[in-house]
Design an enzyme around this catalytic site. Structure first.
Site, mmCIF file in Angstrom:
data_model
loop_
_atom_site.group_PDB
_atom_site.id
_atom_site.type_symbol
_atom_site.label_atom_id
_atom_site.label_comp_id
_atom_site.label_asym_id
_atom_site.label_seq_id
_atom_site.Cartn_x
_atom_site.Cartn_y
_atom_site.Cartn_z
ATOM 1 N N GLU A 88 12.776 -2.899 11.049
ATOM 2 C CA GLU A 88 12.555 -1.763 9.945
ATOM 3 C C GLU A 88 11.379 -1.346 10.674
ATOM 4 O O GLU A 88 10.636 -1.386 11.595
ATOM 5 C CB GLU A 88 12.105 -2.128 8.435
ATOM 6 N N GLY A 125 6.736 -6.052 -0.342
ATOM 7 C CA GLY A 125 6.206 -6.568 0.883
ATOM 8 C C GLY A 125 6.519 -6.699 1.917
ATOM 9 O O GLY A 125 7.744 -7.081 2.348
ATOM 10 N N CYS A 144 10.807 1.133 1.829
ATOM 11 C CA CYS A 144 11.465 0.613 2.050
ATOM 12 C C CYS A 144 12.974 0.935 2.363
ATOM 13 O O CYS A 144 13.916 0.602 2.576
ATOM 14 C CB CYS A 144 11.061 -1.287 1.219
ATOM 15 N N HIS A 146 -3.379 -6.418 -4.735
ATOM 16 C CA HIS A 146 -3.045 -5.475 -4.054
ATOM 17 C C HIS A 146 -3.542 -5.613 -2.780
ATOM 18 O O HIS A 146 -4.315 -6.446 -2.302
ATOM 19 C CB HIS A 146 -3.796 -4.634 -4.864
ATOM 20 N N ALA A 147 -2.524 -4.357 -1.702
ATOM 21 C CA ALA A 147 -2.879 -4.122 -0.307
ATOM 22 C C ALA A 147 -4.738 -4.476 -0.400
ATOM 23 O O ALA A 147 -4.758 -3.797 -1.012
ATOM 24 C CB ALA A 147 -1.990 -3.509 0.131
ATOM 25 N N GLU A 196 10.578 -8.083 -3.229
ATOM 26 C CA GLU A 196 11.143 -6.948 -2.768
ATOM 27 C C GLU A 196 10.946 -6.885 -0.998
ATOM 28 O O GLU A 196 9.489 -6.420 -1.469
ATOM 29 C CB GLU A 196 11.463 -5.426 -3.759
ATOM 30 N N LEU A 197 12.031 -7.148 0.007
ATOM 31 C CA LEU A 197 11.038 -7.308 0.626
ATOM 32 C C LEU A 197 11.472 -5.717 2.142
ATOM 33 O O LEU A 197 12.190 -4.664 1.270
ATOM 34 C CB LEU A 197 11.641 -8.463 1.756
ATOM 35 N N TRP A 212 0.770 -0.895 0.015
ATOM 36 C CA TRP A 212 -0.196 0.248 -0.094
ATOM 37 C C TRP A 212 0.806 1.330 -0.109
ATOM 38 O O TRP A 212 0.299 3.007 -0.259
ATOM 39 C CB TRP A 212 -1.127 -0.038 1.438
ATOM 40 N N ASN A 213 2.414 1.483 0.126
ATOM 41 C CA ASN A 213 3.053 3.116 0.456
ATOM 42 C C ASN A 213 3.331 3.677 -0.323
ATOM 43 O O ASN A 213 3.009 4.366 -0.695
ATOM 44 C CB ASN A 213 4.257 2.130 1.268
#
Length: 461
Positions: free
Chosen positions: A365, A212, A268, A161-162, A234-235, A136-137
Site C-alpha cells: 500500500e 490500522g 485506506c 488512539h494513535a 479494517e486494515l 491518525w489519518n
C-alpha cells in the site's frame, strides 16, 4: 513510543504527554465496567438525546478541532472541518436510526408454529466495554464511526488512539462528557501500543475494533482469538480505479485526482491503482497527470491548499522507498517523484507507469499521494489486475455499459464497488473489506450489530 503532537508541516514538537500508568488505566477499566451496568439500561431516547447533544457541540467546535487535526497530522484544514461535519452527521444518523436497527425481530408465523413456541423473538443486547485501537489519518471520523453506534447500542468505549494525535483523542473524551454522557461511557487511554495486549486480555473488556496496519491487526486478532473476544478489523487498502472505453474520461480523470490525494493520499479507501483500458489509456493518462501536476501543495492551514505534508517523517521515507524501488525496476515517473527541500514532511503528487508485479508498489500500500497506472487490454485483464492484490477494501469502476457493471460487481474482490464515482463512507452503508483488508463491518445496521449479543428469546406454550 512518545505521545506527542508534532506538526508535520514543520517537524516541530508542539506538546508531549506522559503515558497513563497502570493505576490510572485500572481506574478507567473499573469505571467502564461500573458505568456499563447502568448505561446499558438507558432508553434509546436518552441515548439519542446525548448523541444529538454531542453532534451539536461538534458542529460548534468545527473550526477549532479542525485546526487541531491539521496541526497533528497535516490534512488541509478545509478537509479537517469537513471531517468534523461528517462526524456530526453520523452521530445524528445513529441517534435517529439506532432504535429501529436494533428493534426486536419476530420469526415468521410458520416458523413460530414449527418451533413449538408461544412467543419468540431476537433481541440485540450490548456486550460491554469495547476497546477501539484507532489510527491518525482520520482522527475524528475513525473514532466516531465506532463510538456513535457502540454508544447507541448501550456499550461503553475505551479509546487507544494513535500516539501522534493525543489532542484529538482527549478532545473526543471531553466532547462526550460535555454532551452529558457519564464519565465512564467514553474514555481515552493515553497509552503506548505495547499496553494494548494487557488491556485486551482483561476480562472487563468484551470486544475490540481496530483500524490500522496489518501487523497491528494481526496482533489484536491473535490476542482476541486467544481470549475468545469479538473483533472488527479494517486494515490496509490498495483500491483499484478501473476506466473502460464508455466512461466519461474527463470526469473520470478529474475524480481520479481527488480519489488519490484525498487526505494527502493517506486513506485506506483512496484509489491507488489506476487500471485503464488500452483504448482510452493515453487520453486518461494525459488528463490525470495534468490534474496531479496542477494540485496546490503547501501549508495545510491555508484555505487553498489541496495537498499538505505526510503525517510523519517515517511515512514519507516509506513512500520514497516504494517510488525508488519502482524507478529502479523500470517504472516511468510521469510527474513528481522527488522530495522537495525545506521543512516538513512533504511529498509531491506522483504518477508512475509501467508497473510490474515484481515492484514493491504493486504489492504494498502506498500511503501518500502516489498513483500507479496500468494498461488493460480488455475487461478480463482489468479484473485480473484489480484482483491481483492481497487487499480488498473497496473499488471504483468507470463505465456506462450495464453488462460491464454487472461483471465488475460480480467479480471484483472488494468490500465495495463504486460505479462512476469515488469511494466514500456514509453512515447508511456498511464499510469494510475482504482478504487482508480485514473483516467485519462498520456503519449502517451491520456496524451497530457487530458489538451486540444477538439473543434468541423463546417462550413455551
Amino acid at each position: 513510543m512518545s505521545i506527542a503532537t508534532v506538526n508535520p508541516a514543520t517537524g516541530e514538537t508542539i506538546k508531549t504527554y506522559e503515558a497513563m500508568g497502570e493505576e490510572e488505566v485500572e481506574r478507567r477499566l473499573q469505571l467502564a465496567e461500573a458505568t456499563f451496568r447502568t448505561y446499558r439500561t438507558t432508553s434509546f431516547a436518552e441515548r439519542a438525546r446525548l448523541m444529538n447533544s454531542a453532534a451539536e457541540l461538534l458542529d460548534e467546535d468545527r473550526q477549532e478541532i479542525g485546526r487541531v487535526m491539521t496541526t497533528e497530522m497535516g490534512k488541509p484544514v478545509e478537509q479537517a472541518r469537513a471531517e468534523a461535519a461528517k462526524c456530526a452527521k453520523a452521530m445524528r444518523w445513529y441517534a435517529e436510526h439506532a432504535e429501529g436497527l436494533l428493534a426486536d425481530e419476530e420469526p415468521a408465523a410458520a416458523d413460530m408454529k414449527d418451533s413449538g413456541a408461544s412467543r419468540a423473538l431476537v433481541r440485540y443486547r450490548p456486550l460491554g466495554p469495547v476497546l477501539a485501537v484507532m489510527p491518525w489519518n482520520f482522527p475524528l471520523w475513525q473514532v466516531v464511526r465506532f463510538a456513535a453506534p457502540a454508544l447507541m447500542a448501550g456499550n461503553v468505549g475505551l479509546l487507544k488512539h494513535a500516539s501522534n494525535v493525543p489532542q484529538t483523542a482527549l478532545y473526543l473524551e471531553d466532547l462526550f462528557h460535555r454532551a452529558g454522557f457519564t464519565e465512564g461511557c467514553f474514555q481515552t487511554l493515553l497509552i503506548g501500543s505495547g499496553a494494548v495486549d494487557d488491556i485486551l486480555r482483561d476480562e472487563r473488556v468484551k470486544a475490540a475494533t481496530l483500524t490500522g496496519s496489518e501487523p497491528a491487526g494481526r496482533a489484536v486478532a491473535s490476542t482476541a482469538g486467544e481470549m475468545v473476544k469479538k473483533t472488527v478489523l479494517e486494515l490496509g487498502g490498495s483500491d483499484p480505479f478501473v476506466v473502460m472505453p464508455s466512461a466519461d474520461i474527463d470526469r473520470a480523470a478529474e475524480v481520479a485526482v481527488t480519489a488519490r490525494v484525498q487526505n494527502n493520499g493517506q486513506s485506506c479507501i483512496a484509489a491507488k491503482r489506476f487500471i485503464v483500458h488500452t483504448d482510452v489509456y493515453d487520453a486518461f493518462a494525459e488528463r490525470f497527470v495534468a490534474g496531479m501536476r496542477a494540485l496546490r501543495t503547501g501549508d495545510p492551514m491555508l484555505e487553498d491548499t489541496e495537498v499538505g505534508p505526510l503525517a510523519s517523517e517515517r511515512g514519507r521515507a516509506d513512500l520514497e522507498e516504494l517510488v525508488d524501488d519502482a524507478r529502479r525496476s523500470g517504472a516511468e515517473v510521469l510527474c513528481g517523484g522527488e522530495r522537495p527541500g525545506g521543512p516538513g514532511w512533504y511529498y509531491p503528487p506522483t504518477v508512475l507507469a509501467g508497473i510490474t508485479r515484481e515492484m514493491r508498489i504493486h504489492r504494498e500500500e502506498a500511503f501518500g499521494p502516489v498513483a500507479t497506472l496500468y494498461r488493460a487490454a480488455d475487461l478480463d485483464e482489468a479484473v485480473l489486475i484489480a484482483n491481483d492484490s492481497s487487499f480488498g477494501l473497496s473499488s471504483n469502476v468507470w463505465t456506462r455499459d450495464g453488462d460491464e457493471v454487472d461483471r465488475f460487481v460480480r467479480d471484483l474482490e472488494a468490500g465495495g464497488v463504486y460505479v462512476n464515482g469515488m469511494t466514500a463512507s456514509h453512515p447508511a452503508f456498511p464499510f469494510g473489506g475482504v482478504k487482508r483488508s480485514g473483516y467485519g463491518r462498520e456503519l449502517s445496521g451491520h456496524g451497530i450489530r457487530e458489538f451486540c449479543n444477538i439473543t434468541t428469546v423463546w417462550h413455551g406454550a
